[in-house]
Design a protein around this motif. Sequence first.
Motif, PDB file in Angstrom:
ATOM      1  N   HIS A 242       0.811  -1.218   0.000  1.00  0.00           N
ATOM      2  CA  HIS A 242       0.000   0.000   0.000  1.00  0.00           C
ATOM      3  C   HIS A 242       0.846   1.270   0.000  1.00  0.00           C
ATOM      4  N   CYS A 252      -7.162   0.816  -5.450  1.00  0.00           N
ATOM      5  CA  CYS A 252      -6.747  -0.378  -4.706  1.00  0.00           C
ATOM      6  C   CYS A 252      -7.922  -0.804  -3.820  1.00  0.00           C
ATOM      7  N   CYS A 254      -7.944  -1.111  -0.870  1.00  0.00           N
ATOM      8  CA  CYS A 254      -7.879  -0.392   0.408  1.00  0.00           C
ATOM      9  C   CYS A 254      -8.588   0.957   0.314  1.00  0.00           C
ATOM     10  N   CYS A 259      -1.816   2.340  -5.355  1.00  0.00           N
ATOM     11  CA  CYS A 259      -0.940   1.561  -4.459  1.00  0.00           C
ATOM     12  C   CYS A 259      -0.066   0.622  -5.295  1.00  0.00           C
TER      13      CYS A 259
HETATM   14 ZN   LIG Z   1      -3.849  -0.049  -1.223  1.00  0.00          ZN
END
Ligand SMILES: [Zn+2]
Length: 385
Positions: A242, A252, A254, A259
């Motif tokens: 990340h 991503c 996340c 990332c």
């Molecule tokens: Zn990420």
Amino acid sequence: MKKHDQDFMKQQNRLTVFEIIKHNQPISRASIAKQTGMSPTTVSRIVGELAERGYLLESEQVSVGLGRRSTLLEMVDASVLSVGVELDRHQMIVGIVDIQGNVVCSGKYPRSAEESPDATLKLIGEKINQLTLLHEIDGNRVIGIGVGLPGIVDNDAGVVVFSVQLGWKNVRLAERLKEITGYEVVVDNELKVKALAEHLKGATKGSSRTALLGFGNGVGSAFIFEGEIYRGKTNSAGEIGHTTVDPNGMMCDCGKAGCLQTYINISSLLSEANKIRPMRTIEELFEARRAGERWACYLIERALMYIAITVNNVVCMYNPDSVILSVELADKYPEVYEEIEELCMSRFVWEPLRESFSIFRSELQEQGVMIGSGLLSQIKLFELE
Ligand SMILES: [Zn+2]
């Protein structure tokens, strides 16, 4: 000296002798006395105690030069056992390892991605019972369980803080698995235990600064410095997947854009590939590359380039003596290792550091996490009484 302090000293001496034999076997009583500075009488007494408890065996050996007989001590590998578990989205591996990290027995079991934590932990308990019965394992020798999994783990509390792959959040794994099995449990991030296993038993035995880089469904890394796992403040050191590569890049999972792992991990490659044509597996993408389809060549070569860039970044930041590459795709396509190494050494690793480290491939392969989890539980839980 007070009785309490005497007991403590005895305990420490016993542990010292135990560790010396474990790491230097076969070894004579005289060498132990020399290394520890303890008297021969003390060493003999401790050795006697350890042998009585089944940890040691003696063997008579003739030393080559002098033709003199001496008695050497060795560990009984099976005198300390632990359970190692690798937990992943679609499968788990449960095994029993001995004091040297040898796998006594193991099994691989499917797991459904939607399964609740409790169902999974019960399944682990069942598999441990099955293995110990089937292989006639002496349960008294099993000192605990280690579990390795992808995600953020609070290793002190034994809690899975967050795992995208498992879909788990704040799961009190150690506590619950102990309730189910009766054994003490340690939990850690999979790459950290894998690096530990490679350091103790696999590719980088003897290294004092190992970096392991894992590329698969996620991207991450782990570091072993002077025999210890480097953890950082919240056991998250090494979450390089990340790190931001391009703030305008792809999304991503996340929730951030660009990332590092969006250029490398299997699901990202597949979703990019599907913009060109429908594709279900990474094998199809590799086939398209073999057939010379330019877009497939581009996607795979870009991923390999970012892997080489990651090696450089890690080497510049941590100056390790060894870098282990653990590339999931390489099981099926071993040639990717050569391509990555070539990219590292010809283009991407900063020149002054090219000679400072060696690149290794994971030696323990898919058993690494299980072995490392088992060994970690021994390090944390084993006590000489
Ligand atoms: Zn990420």
